[in-house]
Design a protein around this motif. Structure first.
Motif, mmCIF file in Angstrom:
data_model
loop_
_atom_site.group_PDB
_atom_site.id
_atom_site.type_symbol
_atom_site.label_atom_id
_atom_site.label_comp_id
_atom_site.label_asym_id
_atom_site.label_seq_id
_atom_site.Cartn_x
_atom_site.Cartn_y
_atom_site.Cartn_z
ATOM 1 N N VAL A 198 1.857 13.465 -42.750
ATOM 2 C CA VAL A 198 0.993 14.421 -42.075
ATOM 3 C C VAL A 198 0.878 15.674 -42.933
ATOM 4 N N SER A 199 -0.192 16.395 -42.723
ATOM 5 C CA SER A 199 -0.376 17.635 -43.479
ATOM 6 C C SER A 199 0.601 18.694 -42.983
ATOM 7 N N MET A 200 0.790 19.697 -43.782
ATOM 8 C CA MET A 200 1.702 20.781 -43.420
ATOM 9 C C MET A 200 1.189 21.514 -42.183
ATOM 10 N N LEU A 201 -0.117 21.692 -42.063
ATOM 11 C CA LEU A 201 -0.675 22.374 -40.901
ATOM 12 C C LEU A 201 -0.435 21.569 -39.620
ATOM 13 N N SER A 202 -0.653 20.273 -39.674
ATOM 14 C CA SER A 202 -0.385 19.419 -38.512
ATOM 15 C C SER A 202 1.092 19.439 -38.160
ATOM 16 N N PHE A 203 1.924 19.416 -39.170
ATOM 17 C CA PHE A 203 3.366 19.476 -38.947
ATOM 18 C C PHE A 203 3.751 20.776 -38.242
ATOM 19 N N LEU A 204 3.211 21.884 -38.709
ATOM 20 C CA LEU A 204 3.545 23.179 -38.113
ATOM 21 C C LEU A 204 3.019 23.309 -36.686
ATOM 22 N N LEU A 205 1.799 22.851 -36.448
ATOM 23 C CA LEU A 205 1.194 23.011 -35.124
ATOM 24 C C LEU A 205 1.714 22.029 -34.095
ATOM 25 N N TYR A 206 1.879 20.784 -34.488
ATOM 26 C CA TYR A 206 2.165 19.740 -33.517
ATOM 27 C C TYR A 206 3.626 19.301 -33.459
ATOM 28 N N GLU A 207 4.425 19.731 -34.425
ATOM 29 C CA GLU A 207 5.850 19.406 -34.350
ATOM 30 C C GLU A 207 6.720 20.654 -34.327
ATOM 31 N N VAL A 208 6.522 21.546 -35.273
ATOM 32 C CA VAL A 208 7.403 22.715 -35.365
ATOM 33 C C VAL A 208 7.238 23.641 -34.164
ATOM 34 N N LEU A 209 6.023 23.995 -33.832
ATOM 35 C CA LEU A 209 5.794 24.942 -32.743
ATOM 36 C C LEU A 209 6.348 24.447 -31.403
ATOM 37 N N PRO A 210 6.010 23.231 -30.944
ATOM 38 C CA PRO A 210 6.591 22.797 -29.665
ATOM 39 C C PRO A 210 8.099 22.552 -29.735
#
Length: 175
Positions: free
Chosen positions: A139-151
């Motif tokens: 996954v892209s870094m942005l998807s990782f940050l938004l959909y995994e890291v944040l929640p």
């Protein structure tokens, strides 16, 4: 401090750490449908949370915390991933960052949550990079940050805030 008080912390902390390792996986397994609903992927990191509480309340003065970190990292790798070293290194790096920040921050709740946030971000970043290098994560870094890291950060900070004072009371009792 009496010997029996020192022994209580030396026994109870690692036993709870070992149990939390399995509760971590059981929690993810039982709530997996909720935690992995598209597009979200939320990781409860109860094991890292227990290590954070050990750092925050200075258990290293009374027991070999680094030994337990390495052992629990190896067990985590063997039990959950099968790839040796990823989470061992992630646990070590996260706790090292938390220990360095603990020298600057005090033991108030907000400072503790900031400490845990830094360790959690290091932990997640190392797991992402190792997954990306081995080809598991694509996954892209942005998807990782938004959909995994944040929640993941939101869930784990809520857990840490809810358990902060009860664990502090437990450690005061054990000391």
């Amino acid at each position: 401090m009496a010997f029996w008080q020192l022994t209580r912390l030396r026994v109870i902390y690692p036993v709870l750490l070992f149990l939390i390792l399995f509760v971590d996986g059981t929690f993810m397994s039982s709530m997996g449908g909720l935690f992995t609903q598209f597009p979200w992927h939320i990781l409860p990191t109860l094991t890292l949370g227990w290590l954070f509480l050990g750092v925050q309340f200075d258990v290293e003065n009374e027991l070999p915390l680094w030994f337990y970190i390495v052992v629990i990292g190896i067990l985590f790798d063997m039990y959950y991933t099968g790839i040796f070293g990823t989470y061992t290194f992630a646990f070590i790096a996260a706790v090292a960052v938390m220990k360095q920040l603990h020298k600057v921050l005090d033991e108030r709740l907000v400072s503790g949550l900031l400490l845990y946030l830094a360790g959690l971000l290091i932990y997640l970043l190392i797991s992402y990079v190792s997954g990306f290098v081995t080809g598991i994560a694509n996954v892209s870094m942005l998807s990782f940050l938004l959909y995994e890291v944040l929640p993941t950060v939101i869930l784990n900070l809520v857990f840490a805030a809810a358990s902060y004072y009860p664990v502090w009371s437990l450690f005061q009792f054990l000391r």
